[in-house]
Write an enzyme that holds these catalytic residues in place. Structure first.
Site, PDB file in Angstrom:
ATOM      1  N   ASP A 218      27.318  -1.709   1.978  1.00 43.59           N
ATOM      2  CA  ASP A 218      28.599  -1.761   2.061  1.00 43.59           C
ATOM      3  C   ASP A 218      29.755  -0.790   2.814  1.00 43.59           C
ATOM      4  OD1 ASP A 218      30.151  -3.233   0.540  1.00 43.59           O
ATOM      5  OD2 ASP A 218      30.595  -1.051  -0.772  1.00 43.59           O
TER       6      ASP A 218
ATOM      7  N   GLU B 278      28.351  -3.285   7.020  1.00 41.75           N
ATOM      8  CA  GLU B 278      30.011  -3.485   6.793  1.00 41.75           C
ATOM      9  C   GLU B 278      30.459  -3.057   7.451  1.00 41.75           C
ATOM     10  OE1 GLU B 278      32.092  -5.613   2.781  1.00 41.75           O
ATOM     11  OE2 GLU B 278      31.016  -3.892   2.987  1.00 41.75           O
TER      12      GLU B 278
END
Length: 556
Positions: free
Chosen positions: A213, A282
């Protein structure tokens, strides 16, 4: 005609490179399947549905966070990196899930949130106690300006300043997201070592990879310099809505810092100790393709990077071609991971199709996505052609949507529960009232309905995924665009002298493709589920249709 390009599934790939061109199914745990009937999905529920995922034909699953958390951002605010939150089950439940997935030939990736923790994490509680404790510098603390205002102009993605005043230390702490999600200080060597150890804990439990993330948020500018303004003509051109002032800055200093590369080197070195594991980073950045290239170049950084470039509201053949060609021109030997939907954006059938688009659009978007060069992430429910759920304000759970309502309604509409059985209460997701409602239109597209319909979106996914896996050119080959009619796309994938022509019609009316003789002999391929008419060197593709062919040299 005979399919001369068929081969054994991923036969040309090394076992350690299953991820290169692999297809990953994203699971949002609280909305997938509820085994204990409390209204929230859980790990045993996921385990009970793994056969469904394996039958889909994907290579791996990606589990959004299931770690212990106060759930202010639904698991992306971690309070214990090494435990399962009780609403999802136990560590034993996780181990059982991994064991069953591996029995079915599925890899398991977990979502690691390393840039920040919950403010309820013991590390932060210690850090905020005073300025001299052992973890005093584990988070990003800064003194106010002389007038008491925050140290710089950095903004939170969730609205307002990225700095929160703390009365204990009489300092501000950095939070790129919610104020309850303080950012870790990756400039501190102990923090970097600790986060690598948190990753190792899960690798030792048998996970096959990490979805990282906000991978470019780990480091911040030590000097805390102000971000410059963005060209107003470019505001709103990314995944940040116009209503959010975050999009008015060029994020030069609050993320994507050069020090991040050394940490990625250390992370990759750890992963390399566990054969066949992988990473997906990401990347949300002002220059996403440049950062993706930087983060995936060589063999000592990320295996692949996840792009938001097809998660926008802009939808046209021209936009898709420009996006893919722009990435290809920048990424070099790096490897992308494509997606048209996830847990953070409006579902693609509503975002690109307006919500009333026919099932044929879901099928052609699936074929297009799975024919790009790179790996692919499919978000749960895309294989059913689900639309965005309309959630009234009083039922919203997402703090992002609550803050920016009504101009931006948040992410709840793409996070509603999976519909399994059309006639069952709550579409078979749970026997209790779900944490978010199941729309009636989703129940009508439930798995049991589509499973029984040979022409359903679900069966189109199953058919195409099996067919794709037998064509190495589509799994790992190069990509080259050729000219196409308006609202259409055409490209060639090539690997080891095997070439596949792929044509896509993104309009509701038939499109005629006139193919140049230089492409060679055209051999239509079968088994993918699409039909078209080939006459000499012209192909007529139905509305929202596709065509695939092998290309072979012609004799002199």
């Amino acid at each position: 005609m005979n399919d001369r390009l068929a081969s054994v599934r991923h036969a040309s790939l090394k076992p350690t490179e299953w991820w290169r061109g692999g297809v990953i199914y994203q699971i949002y745990p609280r909305s997938f399947a509820d085994a204990n009937s409390d209204g929230t999905g859980d790990l045993p529920g996921i385990t009970s549905r793994l056969d469904y995922i394996a039958q889909l034909g994907v290579d791996a699953i990606w589990l959004s966070p299931f770690f212990r958390s106060p759930m202010k951002d639904f698991g992306y605010d971690v309070s214990d990196y090494r435990d399962v939150d009780p609403i999802f089950g136990t560590l034993a439940d996780f181990d059982a899930l991994v064991e069953r997935a591996h029995q079915l030939g599925l890899k398991v990736l977990i979502d690691k949130v390393l840039s920040h923790t919950s403010d309820e994490h013991p590390w932060f509680r210690e850090s905020r106690a005073d300025r001299t404790n052992p973890r005093a510098d584990w988070y990003v603390w800064a003194d106010p300006k002389p007038d008491g205002t925050p140290p710089n102009n950095w903004l939170s993605i969730f609205g307002g300043s990225a700095w929160q005043w703390d009365s204990r230390r009489c300092q501000y702490y950095l939070h790129n997201f919610l104020a309850s999600q303080p950012d870790l200080n990756f400039h501190h060597p102990d923090v970097r070592a600790q986060m690598l150890d948190e990753v190792k804990f899960w690798l030792d439990r048998g996970v096959d990879g990490l979805r990282l993330d906000t991978v470019n948020f780990y480091f911040h500018d030590r000097l805390l310099r102000d971000n410059p303004p963005k060209d107003v003509r470019k505001v709103g051109m990314d995944a940040i809505p116009l209503s959010n002032p975050y999009g008015f800055q060029r994020h030069v200093y609050d993320k994507s810092q050069p020090e991040n590369l050394a940490f990625l080197n250390a992370l990759r070195a750890l992963l390399d100790r566990y054969p066949a594991t992988t990473t997906i980073g990401e990347v949300a950045d002002d220059d996403p393709f440049g950062t993706m290239a930087e983060y995936t170049t060589g063999t000592d950084r990320l295996h692949k990077a996840y792009t938001f470039s097809l998660l926008t509201h802009e939808f046209s053949a021209t936009y898709i071609r420009q996006t893919v060609e722009a990435l290809e021109s920048r990424i070099g030997g790096g490897w992308p991971c494509w997606s048209i939907g996830n847990h953070d954006v409006e579902r693609v059938m509503s975002r690109w199709g307006g919500g009333r688009a026919p099932a044929a659009l879901a099928k052609v978007l699936m074929a297009l996505l799975l024919s790009l060069r790179g790996s692919v992430c499919i978000y749960q429910g895309e294989e059913l052609g689900l639309t965005e759920a309309q959630i009234p304000f009083e039922a919203l759970r997402d703090p992002y949507g609550i803050t920016f309502w009504p101009e931006f309604k948040g992410r709840d509409g793409c996070r509603t529960p999976m519909p399994w059985t059309s006639s069952a209460e709550h579409a078979g997701f749970s026997r209790a009232q779900p944490w978010l409602p199941v729309p009636a239109e989703h129940a009508a597209r439930a798995v049991d309905v589509q499973d029984a319909d040979p022409d359903s979106v679900l069966n189109a996914y199953r058919r195409f995924l099996v067919w794709r896996s037998a064509h190495t050119s589509l799994v790992k080959g190069s990509i080259r665009f050729i000219d196409a009619p308006p609202n259409a796309l055409a490209w060639i994938r090539e690997h080891d002298h095997q070439r596949v022509l792929a044509l896509f019609n993104l309009s509701e009316r038939p499109a005629r493709f006139d193919l140049d003789a230089s492409l060679g002999a055209i051999e239509p391929l079968s088994g993918h589920g699409f039909t078209a008419q080939l006459a000499d060197r012209s192909v007529t593709v139905p509305g929202y249709g596709a065509f695939f062919a092998g290309l072979h040299p012609t004799s002199a």
